[in-house]
Design a protein around this motif. Structure first.
Motif, short mmCIF file in Angstrom:
data_model
loop_
_atom_site.label_atom_id
_atom_site.label_comp_id
_atom_site.label_asym_id
_atom_site.label_seq_id
_atom_site.Cartn_x
_atom_site.Cartn_y
_atom_site.Cartn_z
N ALA A 51 -2.74 4.84 -8.61
CA ALA A 51 -4.01 4.19 -8.31
C ALA A 51 -5.21 4.97 -8.86
N GLU A 85 -8.42 4.82 1.47
CA GLU A 85 -8.39 4.95 0.00
C GLU A 85 -8.31 3.59 -0.67
N LEU A 86 -7.47 2.73 -0.12
CA LEU A 86 -7.37 1.39 -0.69
C LEU A 86 -8.66 0.62 -0.48
N LEU A 129 -11.11 1.61 -3.09
CA LEU A 129 -10.79 1.02 -4.39
C LEU A 129 -11.16 -0.46 -4.45
N ALA A 130 -11.00 -1.15 -3.31
CA ALA A 130 -11.28 -2.59 -3.27
C ALA A 130 -12.75 -2.90 -3.03
N ALA A 175 -10.10 -8.53 -5.06
CA ALA A 175 -10.41 -7.11 -5.17
C ALA A 175 -9.28 -6.25 -4.60
N ILE A 176 -8.72 -6.70 -3.48
CA ILE A 176 -7.59 -5.99 -2.89
C ILE A 176 -6.37 -6.08 -3.81
N TYR A 219 -10.90 -3.43 6.19
CA TYR A 219 -9.56 -3.51 5.65
C TYR A 219 -8.52 -3.28 6.76
N ARG A 226 -6.36 -6.33 -7.03
CA ARG A 226 -6.56 -5.41 -8.15
C ARG A 226 -6.31 -3.97 -7.71
N ALA A 227 -6.78 -3.62 -6.53
CA ALA A 227 -6.58 -2.26 -6.04
C ALA A 227 -5.10 -1.95 -5.84
N ARG A 281 0.84 -1.20 0.00
CA ARG A 281 0.00 0.00 0.00
C ARG A 281 0.87 1.26 0.00
N ARG A 287 -2.75 -3.24 -7.59
CA ARG A 287 -2.09 -3.44 -8.88
C ARG A 287 -1.07 -4.59 -8.81
#
Length: 294
Positions: free
Chosen positions: A23, A41-42, A45-46, A71-72, A53, A74-75, A15, A77
């Motif tokens: 992101a 923020e993460l 996104l997730a 999903a995490i 989280y 992907r967030a 992160r 990357r």
């Protein structure tokens, strides 16, 4: 080191390494005290709550579903190797899902394969990067300064991670040593995620962290890397500079085979052929010596 701490450390480190711009998170010019994304923020996104989280990163929530982990990933990357590593960490954090490492051994089939690869440098590597076996050319290319019989004695087996970070010969062998070193660390990260209860692995990691500042720095970066195919320029003391492609064949529940090849007709292929000739001559001289003294 345990599954909970590994999972939290991995999430927090990755992160911090992902900037808002990367992101796609608007910052509206605000000054941020720390680099990377904030937890909330993460989480946004997730598609999960910030509190959920936070508990996951702190090791208080160990029941994340595969869909949430994806999903995490992907967030963050993450690439495919990193995504699988995240799932391994989540599984290993659960007490009832811990994997006990199986004893490592070289099967007869693997030994036969090494013999069949007589003109290709090849070594058999265990999950902790111990050299379990090698053919003559593999020994000559990767560790010709060591006893060729060392892998046959468990207590004396060379360890490629130790060699890369602590052995001057091996460090000089790679023209781009940092690239090779990062690959070794990245692979060990993958193994640590799968086998968090491996005491021998923990001992190795502790030794390398204490004896090598380079290893400690790279380990703290939490980068993971599946070493499947990589090209390295090597500076061999017998045949000079050559560029080889190192390919790793991993078995699901066994050791990996690493082979080095060079393009046909290339100067590097000529160098490997010269090394093979030197190995054959040395073996022949040793055989003649034994016959004369027998």
């Amino acid at each position: 080191m345990n599954g909970k701490s590994q999972l939290g450390d991995f999430l927090q480190t990755r992160r911090s390494q992902l900037s808002p711009d990367e992101a796609g998170v608007p910052t509206y010019g605000e000054r941020r005290r720390v680099p990377g994304l904030r937890r909330e923020e993460l989480a946004l996104l997730a598609g999960v709550s910030a509190s959920y989280y936070a508990r996951l990163e702190q090791g208080h929530s160990l029941n994340a579903s595969p869909e949430v982990l994806d999903a995490i990933a992907r967030a963050l990357r993450l690439d495919e190797s990193e995504r699988r590593h995240l799932h391994d960490l989540a599984r290993s954090a659960k007490p009832n899902r811990r994997r006990r490492p199986a004893p490592e051994r070289v099967t007869q089939a693997t030994t036969q394969l090494l013999d069949a690869l007589g003109h290709v440098p090849a070594i058999v590597i265990g999950r902790r990067s111990d050299v379990l076996a090698w053919n003559r050319l593999g020994h000559a290319l990767f560790a010709g300064h060591l006893d060729p019989g060392a892998p046959d004695i468990p207590a004396q087996r060379p360890n490629m991670a130790r060699l890369v970070f602590l052995d001057a010969h091996t460090r000089d062998l790679y023209a781009d040593w940092p690239s090779k070193a990062r690959a070794v660390v990245g692979n060990l990260r993958l193994v640590a995620g799968k086998y968090p209860q491996d005491a021998a692995l923990h001992t190795l990691l502790g030794e390398l962290s204490a004896r090598s500042e380079d290893f400690a720095s790279m380990w703290a970066d939490h980068r993971v890397k599946a070493c499947a195919v990589a090209e390295y320029e090597m500076r061999h003391p017998l045949v000079g500079s050559l560029t080889v492609t190192q390919q790793t064949w991993s078995q699901e529940s066994g050791p990996s085979i690493v082979a080095a090849t060079a393009a046909a007709g290339s100067p590097s292929r000529v160098a490997l052929d010269l090394l093979a000739q030197a190995v054959t001559q040395t073996a022949s001289a040793r055989s003649d010596s034994r016959l004369s003294t027998g």
